[in-house]
Motif scaffolding. Structure first.
Motif, PDB file in Angstrom:
ATOM      1  N   GLY A 160       0.635  -1.232   0.320  1.00  0.00           N
ATOM      2  CA  GLY A 160       0.012   0.203   0.236  1.00  0.00           C
ATOM      3  C   GLY A 160       0.740   1.165   0.013  1.00  0.00           C
ATOM      4  N   LEU A 161       1.815   0.674   0.061  1.00  0.00           N
ATOM      5  CA  LEU A 161       2.673   2.239   0.720  1.00  0.00           C
ATOM      6  C   LEU A 161       3.435   2.772  -0.253  1.00  0.00           C
ATOM      7  CD1 LEU A 161       4.476   1.886   4.628  1.00  0.00           C
ATOM      8  CD2 LEU A 161       2.425   3.267   3.637  1.00  0.00           C
ATOM      9  N   GLN A 162       4.387   0.774  -0.951  1.00  0.00           N
ATOM     10  CA  GLN A 162       4.541   1.640  -2.810  1.00  0.00           C
ATOM     11  C   GLN A 162       3.080   1.961  -3.794  1.00  0.00           C
ATOM     12  OE1 GLN A 162       5.751  -2.653  -2.096  1.00  0.00           O
ATOM     13  NE2 GLN A 162       7.391  -1.735  -2.998  1.00  0.00           N
ATOM     14  N   LEU A 163       2.175   2.114  -3.605  1.00  0.00           N
ATOM     15  CA  LEU A 163       1.372   2.515  -4.092  1.00  0.00           C
ATOM     16  C   LEU A 163       1.053   3.985  -4.090  1.00  0.00           C
ATOM     17  CD1 LEU A 163      -0.618   2.230  -6.624  1.00  0.00           C
ATOM     18  CD2 LEU A 163      -2.648   0.884  -5.193  1.00  0.00           C
ATOM     19  N   PHE A 164       1.342   4.119  -2.794  1.00  0.00           N
ATOM     20  CA  PHE A 164       0.850   5.743  -2.241  1.00  0.00           C
ATOM     21  C   PHE A 164       2.269   6.178  -3.461  1.00  0.00           C
ATOM     22  CE2 PHE A 164      -0.936   6.476   1.726  1.00  0.00           C
ATOM     23  CZ  PHE A 164      -2.342   5.938   1.536  1.00  0.00           C
ATOM     24  N   ALA A 165       3.679   6.295  -3.218  1.00  0.00           N
ATOM     25  CA  ALA A 165       4.814   5.920  -3.520  1.00  0.00           C
ATOM     26  C   ALA A 165       4.699   6.306  -5.068  1.00  0.00           C
ATOM     27  CB  ALA A 165       5.752   5.404  -3.205  1.00  0.00           C
ATOM     28  N   ARG A 166       4.367   5.452  -6.204  1.00  0.00           N
ATOM     29  CA  ARG A 166       3.839   4.962  -7.204  1.00  0.00           C
ATOM     30  C   ARG A 166       3.026   6.081  -7.769  1.00  0.00           C
ATOM     31  NH1 ARG A 166       4.427  -1.185  -8.583  1.00  0.00           N
ATOM     32  NH2 ARG A 166       6.261  -1.413  -7.146  1.00  0.00           N
ATOM     33  N   ILE A 167       2.210   6.664  -7.306  1.00  0.00           N
ATOM     34  CA  ILE A 167       1.066   7.364  -7.669  1.00  0.00           C
ATOM     35  C   ILE A 167       1.494   9.078  -7.543  1.00  0.00           C
ATOM     36  CG2 ILE A 167      -0.952   8.172  -7.311  1.00  0.00           C
ATOM     37  CD1 ILE A 167      -2.435   5.922  -6.404  1.00  0.00           C
ATOM     38  N   GLY A 168       2.584   9.232  -6.291  1.00  0.00           N
ATOM     39  CA  GLY A 168       3.228  10.137  -5.428  1.00  0.00           C
ATOM     40  C   GLY A 168       4.135  10.989  -6.652  1.00  0.00           C
ATOM     41  N   ALA A 169       4.813   9.998  -7.205  1.00  0.00           N
ATOM     42  CA  ALA A 169       6.099  10.514  -8.387  1.00  0.00           C
ATOM     43  C   ALA A 169       4.957  11.450  -9.164  1.00  0.00           C
ATOM     44  CB  ALA A 169       6.539   9.250  -8.197  1.00  0.00           C
ATOM     45  N   ILE A 170       4.058  10.177  -9.768  1.00  0.00           N
ATOM     46  CA  ILE A 170       3.561  11.081 -10.283  1.00  0.00           C
ATOM     47  C   ILE A 170       2.728  12.105 -10.444  1.00  0.00           C
ATOM     48  CG2 ILE A 170       1.952  10.940 -12.475  1.00  0.00           C
ATOM     49  CD1 ILE A 170       1.854   7.865 -12.743  1.00  0.00           C
ATOM     50  N   ALA A 171       2.320  12.802  -9.251  1.00  0.00           N
ATOM     51  CA  ALA A 171       1.256  13.611  -8.442  1.00  0.00           C
ATOM     52  C   ALA A 171       2.166  14.947  -9.342  1.00  0.00           C
ATOM     53  CB  ALA A 171       0.564  13.852  -7.853  1.00  0.00           C
ATOM     54  N   GLU A 172       3.501  14.559  -8.516  1.00  0.00           N
ATOM     55  CA  GLU A 172       4.378  15.436  -8.097  1.00  0.00           C
ATOM     56  C   GLU A 172       4.985  15.661  -9.841  1.00  0.00           C
ATOM     57  OE1 GLU A 172       3.985  16.703  -5.368  1.00  0.00           O
ATOM     58  OE2 GLU A 172       6.169  16.666  -5.252  1.00  0.00           O
ATOM     59  N   VAL A 173       5.262  15.390 -10.688  1.00  0.00           N
ATOM     60  CA  VAL A 173       5.700  15.763 -11.584  1.00  0.00           C
ATOM     61  C   VAL A 173       4.478  16.131 -12.810  1.00  0.00           C
ATOM     62  CG1 VAL A 173       5.962  14.984 -14.732  1.00  0.00           C
ATOM     63  CG2 VAL A 173       7.485  13.617 -12.213  1.00  0.00           C
ATOM     64  N   GLU A 174       3.156  15.848 -12.473  1.00  0.00           N
ATOM     65  CA  GLU A 174       1.946  16.492 -12.961  1.00  0.00           C
ATOM     66  C   GLU A 174       1.624  18.002 -12.712  1.00  0.00           C
ATOM     67  OE1 GLU A 174       2.163  14.547 -16.278  1.00  0.00           O
ATOM     68  OE2 GLU A 174       0.870  16.152 -16.040  1.00  0.00           O
ATOM     69  N   GLY A 175       1.746  18.139 -10.683  1.00  0.00           N
ATOM     70  CA  GLY A 175       1.620  18.965 -10.584  1.00  0.00           C
ATOM     71  C   GLY A 175       0.085  19.131  -9.933  1.00  0.00           C
ATOM     72  N   HIS A 176      -0.397  18.098 -10.334  1.00  0.00           N
ATOM     73  CA  HIS A 176      -2.442  17.718  -9.697  1.00  0.00           C
ATOM     74  C   HIS A 176      -2.400  16.306  -8.740  1.00  0.00           C
ATOM     75  CE1 HIS A 176      -6.157  18.327 -10.644  1.00  0.00           C
ATOM     76  NE2 HIS A 176      -6.078  17.409 -10.552  1.00  0.00           N
ATOM     77  N   HIS A 177      -2.903  16.792  -7.896  1.00  0.00           N
ATOM     78  CA  HIS A 177      -2.452  15.313  -6.291  1.00  0.00           C
ATOM     79  C   HIS A 177      -3.937  14.763  -5.823  1.00  0.00           C
ATOM     80  CE1 HIS A 177       1.025  18.249  -6.663  1.00  0.00           C
ATOM     81  NE2 HIS A 177       1.322  17.372  -6.282  1.00  0.00           N
ATOM     82  N   PRO A 178      -4.162  13.742  -5.738  1.00  0.00           N
ATOM     83  CA  PRO A 178      -5.011  12.899  -5.490  1.00  0.00           C
ATOM     84  C   PRO A 178      -5.352  12.891  -3.757  1.00  0.00           C
ATOM     85  CG  PRO A 178      -3.661  11.070  -5.652  1.00  0.00           C
ATOM     86  CD  PRO A 178      -2.675  12.409  -6.576  1.00  0.00           C
ATOM     87  N   ASP A 179      -6.052  12.644  -3.205  1.00  0.00           N
ATOM     88  CA  ASP A 179      -6.321  12.252  -1.191  1.00  0.00           C
ATOM     89  C   ASP A 179      -6.469  10.545  -1.795  1.00  0.00           C
ATOM     90  OD1 ASP A 179      -6.955  15.038  -1.712  1.00  0.00           O
ATOM     91  OD2 ASP A 179      -9.089  14.424  -1.578  1.00  0.00           O
ATOM     92  N   LEU A 180      -5.120  10.611  -0.711  1.00  0.00           N
ATOM     93  CA  LEU A 180      -4.813   9.115  -0.742  1.00  0.00           C
ATOM     94  C   LEU A 180      -5.068   9.290   0.879  1.00  0.00           C
ATOM     95  CD1 LEU A 180      -1.696   9.018  -3.141  1.00  0.00           C
ATOM     96  CD2 LEU A 180      -3.773   8.011  -3.762  1.00  0.00           C
TER      97      LEU A 180
END
Ligand SMILES: C[C@H](O)[C@H](O)[C@H]1CNC2=NC(N)=NC(=O)C2=N1
Length: 229
Positions: A160-180
């Protein structure tokens, strides 16, 4: 003179090779029907086994090996969310190979939406884009705003924490963030909306498509591959 096998026919020409030629020609003629029957049988056999007998939607498309674009009704009906049986089974509708590269949401970039240039999508507009993000569904938050949500059952808490990290990396690149959220040790939820607009914009669907493109098989329980078309 007429009785007996081919070899009994008298040679009418003195030249012996002509006679042999005539005899073998007659022999072929005699064998021809059997050869024709055999050749037809082989042809028929090849015909039967050379064409995959694939049934698509109850119709038999000779040579059609299956994948097809989604029908409009399937897109608008959130078909992916209402499949029979294992509701979180992946049903990937494959368009032509290059379609995604050319026009897919995952190839787009999120745009800054602070300067008020973005407006929230209407529900029909959102539903249309949702058809390109299988596994995501549109829900309403407590304020009645549209939210795009995806849930995963991961192997364990670390996954679960690894999934957070993978999603977070994309969010940071795109400057758009999900609520996890990560609850009950293996239930991950991602919720997407554009907070500055208070609803859904194309940014949310672009991020959802990019998250769908992640390789996550090492974090998720193995599931039976099911094909429906
Ligand atoms: C300054 C920064 O780009 C903005 O605050 C971004 C950050 N990430 C964001 N993420 C989401 N989901 N909505 C936003 O409005 C948003 N705004």
């Amino acid at each position: 003179m007429l009785a007996g096998s081919v070899g009994d026919f008298p040679c009418v020409q003195p030249h012996s090779s002509h006679c042999a030629l005539r005899a073998s020609a007659l022999r072929c003629l005699a064998l021809a029907p059997a050869l024709c029957v055999r050749r037809a049988a082989i042809r028929n056999e090849r015909r039967l086994y050379s064409r995959p007998n694939v049934r698509v939607h109850g119709l038999e498309h000779e040579g059609d090996i299956g994948a097809r674009d989604p029908f409009e009704a399937e897109l608008t009906s959130n078909f992916g969310d209402k499949v029979l049986g294992n509701s979180d089974t992946y049903h990937i509708i494959r368009g032509p190979p290059r379609l995604k590269e050319l026009v897919g949401l995952a190839t787009k970039r999120c745009v800054p939406c602070e300067n008020g240039n973005a407006t929230a999508l209407s529900e029909p507009e959102a539903n249309k884009l949702r058809g390109q993000t299988p596994g995501w569904r549109i829900i309403h938050d407590e304020g009645g705003n549209l939210v795009l949500q995806h849930e995963w059952k991961v192997n364990n808490f670390t996954a679960g924490l690894q999934l957070f990290a993978r999603i977070g990396a994309i969010a940071e690149v795109e400057g758009h963030h999900p609520d996890l959220s990560l609850e009950n040790w293996n239930q991950v939820s991602a919720k997407l909306m554009t907070h500055s607009v208070g609803g859904l914009t194309e940014n949310d669907f672009i991020l959802a498509a990019k998250i769908n493109a992640l390789e996550l098989s090492d974090l998720l329980p193995k599931k039976k591959q099911r094909f429906w078309a």
